[in-house]
Design a protein around this motif. Structure first.
Motif, PDB file in Angstrom:
ATOM      1  N   GLU A   1       0.859  -1.195   0.000  1.00  0.00           N
ATOM      2  CA  GLU A   1       0.000   0.000   0.000  1.00  0.00           C
ATOM      3  C   GLU A   1       0.892   1.242   0.000  1.00  0.00           C
ATOM      4  OE1 GLU A   1      -3.401   0.535  -0.060  1.00  0.00           O
ATOM      5  OE2 GLU A   1      -3.592  -1.606  -0.497  1.00  0.00           O
ATOM      6  N   ILE A   2       1.159   1.766  -1.192  1.00  0.00           N
ATOM      7  CA  ILE A   2       1.978   2.970  -1.353  1.00  0.00           C
ATOM      8  C   ILE A   2       1.016   4.116  -1.614  1.00  0.00           C
ATOM      9  CG2 ILE A   2       3.853   4.068  -2.613  1.00  0.00           C
ATOM     10  CD1 ILE A   2       4.703   1.209  -3.483  1.00  0.00           C
ATOM     11  N   ARG A   3       0.936   5.022  -0.653  1.00  0.00           N
ATOM     12  CA  ARG A   3      -0.040   6.108  -0.736  1.00  0.00           C
ATOM     13  C   ARG A   3       0.613   7.445  -0.404  1.00  0.00           C
ATOM     14  NH1 ARG A   3      -5.579   4.283  -0.761  1.00  0.00           N
ATOM     15  NH2 ARG A   3      -5.599   2.008  -0.693  1.00  0.00           N
ATOM     16  N   ILE A   4      -0.075   8.507  -0.784  1.00  0.00           N
ATOM     17  CA  ILE A   4       0.436   9.850  -0.515  1.00  0.00           C
ATOM     18  C   ILE A   4      -0.381  10.503   0.590  1.00  0.00           C
ATOM     19  CG2 ILE A   4      -0.973  11.080  -2.222  1.00  0.00           C
ATOM     20  CD1 ILE A   4       1.766  12.553  -2.934  1.00  0.00           C
ATOM     21  N   GLY A   5       0.304  11.271   1.404  1.00  0.00           N
ATOM     22  CA  GLY A   5      -0.368  12.003   2.472  1.00  0.00           C
ATOM     23  C   GLY A   5       0.320  13.329   2.720  1.00  0.00           C
ATOM     24  N   THR A   6      -0.340  14.173   3.485  1.00  0.00           N
ATOM     25  CA  THR A   6       0.175  15.502   3.789  1.00  0.00           C
ATOM     26  C   THR A   6       0.627  15.563   5.246  1.00  0.00           C
ATOM     27  OG1 THR A   6      -1.298  16.512   2.165  1.00  0.00           O
ATOM     28  CG2 THR A   6      -0.388  17.970   3.859  1.00  0.00           C
ATOM     29  N   ILE A   7       1.843  16.030   5.449  1.00  0.00           N
ATOM     30  CA  ILE A   7       2.366  16.190   6.805  1.00  0.00           C
ATOM     31  C   ILE A   7       1.604  17.332   7.482  1.00  0.00           C
ATOM     32  CG2 ILE A   7       4.379  16.780   8.214  1.00  0.00           C
ATOM     33  CD1 ILE A   7       6.108  15.546   5.939  1.00  0.00           C
ATOM     34  N   ILE A   8       1.010  17.037   8.641  1.00  0.00           N
ATOM     35  CA  ILE A   8       0.251  18.061   9.366  1.00  0.00           C
ATOM     36  C   ILE A   8       0.930  18.448  10.683  1.00  0.00           C
ATOM     37  CG2 ILE A   8      -1.958  17.482   8.291  1.00  0.00           C
ATOM     38  CD1 ILE A   8      -2.658  15.942  10.893  1.00  0.00           C
ATOM     39  N   GLU A   9       1.919  17.656  11.110  1.00  0.00           N
ATOM     40  CA  GLU A   9       2.653  17.981  12.339  1.00  0.00           C
ATOM     41  C   GLU A   9       4.045  17.376  12.252  1.00  0.00           C
ATOM     42  OE1 GLU A   9       0.988  18.040  16.631  1.00  0.00           O
ATOM     43  OE2 GLU A   9       1.941  16.066  16.414  1.00  0.00           O
ATOM     44  N   ALA A  10       5.037  18.132  12.701  1.00  0.00           N
ATOM     45  CA  ALA A  10       6.418  17.664  12.766  1.00  0.00           C
ATOM     46  C   ALA A  10       7.014  18.127  14.086  1.00  0.00           C
ATOM     47  CB  ALA A  10       7.224  18.207  11.590  1.00  0.00           C
ATOM     48  N   LEU A  11       7.492  17.158  14.877  1.00  0.00           N
ATOM     49  CA  LEU A  11       8.054  17.448  16.194  1.00  0.00           C
ATOM     50  C   LEU A  11       9.445  16.848  16.307  1.00  0.00           C
ATOM     51  CD1 LEU A  11       4.921  16.477  18.349  1.00  0.00           C
ATOM     52  CD2 LEU A  11       5.633  18.788  17.683  1.00  0.00           C
ATOM     53  N   ASP A  12      10.275  17.450  17.153  1.00  0.00           N
ATOM     54  CA  ASP A  12      11.572  16.866  17.449  1.00  0.00           C
ATOM     55  C   ASP A  12      11.372  15.501  18.093  1.00  0.00           C
ATOM     56  OD1 ASP A  12      13.239  18.984  16.551  1.00  0.00           O
ATOM     57  OD2 ASP A  12      12.833  20.092  18.397  1.00  0.00           O
ATOM     58  N   PHE A  13      12.351  14.625  17.927  1.00  0.00           N
ATOM     59  CA  PHE A  13      12.288  13.285  18.502  1.00  0.00           C
ATOM     60  C   PHE A  13      13.630  12.984  19.183  1.00  0.00           C
ATOM     61  CE2 PHE A  13      11.168   8.578  17.326  1.00  0.00           C
ATOM     62  CZ  PHE A  13      11.012   8.279  18.670  1.00  0.00           C
ATOM     63  N   PRO A  14      13.888  13.647  20.318  1.00  0.00           N
ATOM     64  CA  PRO A  14      15.197  13.492  20.972  1.00  0.00           C
ATOM     65  C   PRO A  14      15.456  12.085  21.508  1.00  0.00           C
ATOM     66  CG  PRO A  14      13.701  14.752  22.362  1.00  0.00           C
ATOM     67  CD  PRO A  14      13.011  14.566  21.030  1.00  0.00           C
ATOM     68  N   GLU A  15      14.419  11.289  21.713  1.00  0.00           N
ATOM     69  CA  GLU A  15      14.602   9.931  22.242  1.00  0.00           C
ATOM     70  C   GLU A  15      15.117   8.946  21.190  1.00  0.00           C
ATOM     71  OE1 GLU A  15      11.314  12.113  24.310  1.00  0.00           O
ATOM     72  OE2 GLU A  15      11.652  11.554  22.221  1.00  0.00           O
ATOM     73  N   ALA A  16      15.015   9.289  19.924  1.00  0.00           N
ATOM     74  CA  ALA A  16      15.469   8.397  18.848  1.00  0.00           C
ATOM     75  C   ALA A  16      16.994   8.268  18.869  1.00  0.00           C
ATOM     76  CB  ALA A  16      14.998   8.933  17.497  1.00  0.00           C
ATOM     77  N   LYS A  17      17.491   7.086  18.508  1.00  0.00           N
ATOM     78  CA  LYS A  17      18.943   6.853  18.475  1.00  0.00           C
ATOM     79  C   LYS A  17      19.622   7.724  17.435  1.00  0.00           C
ATOM     80  CE  LYS A  17      18.854   2.105  20.150  1.00  0.00           C
ATOM     81  NZ  LYS A  17      19.090   0.694  19.838  1.00  0.00           N
ATOM     82  N   LYS A  18      18.987   7.854  16.262  1.00  0.00           N
ATOM     83  CA  LYS A  18      19.505   8.705  15.188  1.00  0.00           C
ATOM     84  C   LYS A  18      18.579   9.912  15.076  1.00  0.00           C
ATOM     85  CE  LYS A  18      21.467   4.915  12.520  1.00  0.00           C
ATOM     86  NZ  LYS A  18      21.440   4.214  11.236  1.00  0.00           N
ATOM     87  N   PRO A  19      19.106  11.085  14.699  1.00  0.00           N
ATOM     88  CA  PRO A  19      18.248  12.272  14.593  1.00  0.00           C
ATOM     89  C   PRO A  19      17.037  12.021  13.703  1.00  0.00           C
ATOM     90  CG  PRO A  19      20.550  12.871  14.356  1.00  0.00           C
ATOM     91  CD  PRO A  19      20.500  11.365  14.356  1.00  0.00           C
ATOM     92  N   ALA A  20      15.856  12.371  14.229  1.00  0.00           N
ATOM     93  CA  ALA A  20      14.604  12.121  13.509  1.00  0.00           C
ATOM     94  C   ALA A  20      13.544  13.112  13.970  1.00  0.00           C
ATOM     95  CB  ALA A  20      14.133  10.691  13.764  1.00  0.00           C
TER      96      ALA A  20
END
Length: 111
Positions: free
Chosen positions: A13-32
């Protein structure tokens, strides 16, 4: 490269969507970033995306991205990622988001 049958491609299922929120993720091992993506009839889905090299959070809002929507959810640190945001690595390894060159309805399936 391994070949697959067309029926295998149809399962993804390859679909397109619109990003509505982007937050820092300091808990991730690699920057994300932690993203919320409007996938139309599929609803709002969450994703962890390692795209901090080339993208600022504010620039992501309203951007359409191509997602794999039927992978099993994946626990990343304290966050459940529900879809995979797709992209390509540039020469330095930074991810360039995969998208459409024109706006399409959220949830549209790749053919």
């Amino acid at each position: 490269m391994q070949t697959i049958d067309f029926i295998d491609f149809q399962k993804v299922e390859i679909r397109i969507g619109t990003i509505i929120e982007a937050l820092d993720f300091p808990e991730a091992k690699k920057p994300a970033y932690k993203l919320k993506i409007d996938l139309g009839p599929l609803g709002i889905k969450k994703s962890s995306a390692q795209i901090t090299d080339l993208y600022e959070k504010d620039d992501l809002i309203g951007r359409q991205v191509i997602c794999i929507c039927n992978f099993k959810p994946r626990q990343i640190a304290n966050f459940m990622s529900e879809v995979l945001v797709t992209g390509f690595s540039d020469e330095g390894g930074a991810i360039i988001l995969a998208s459409s060159d024109q706006p399409v309805p959220n949830g549209s399936k790749l053919h």
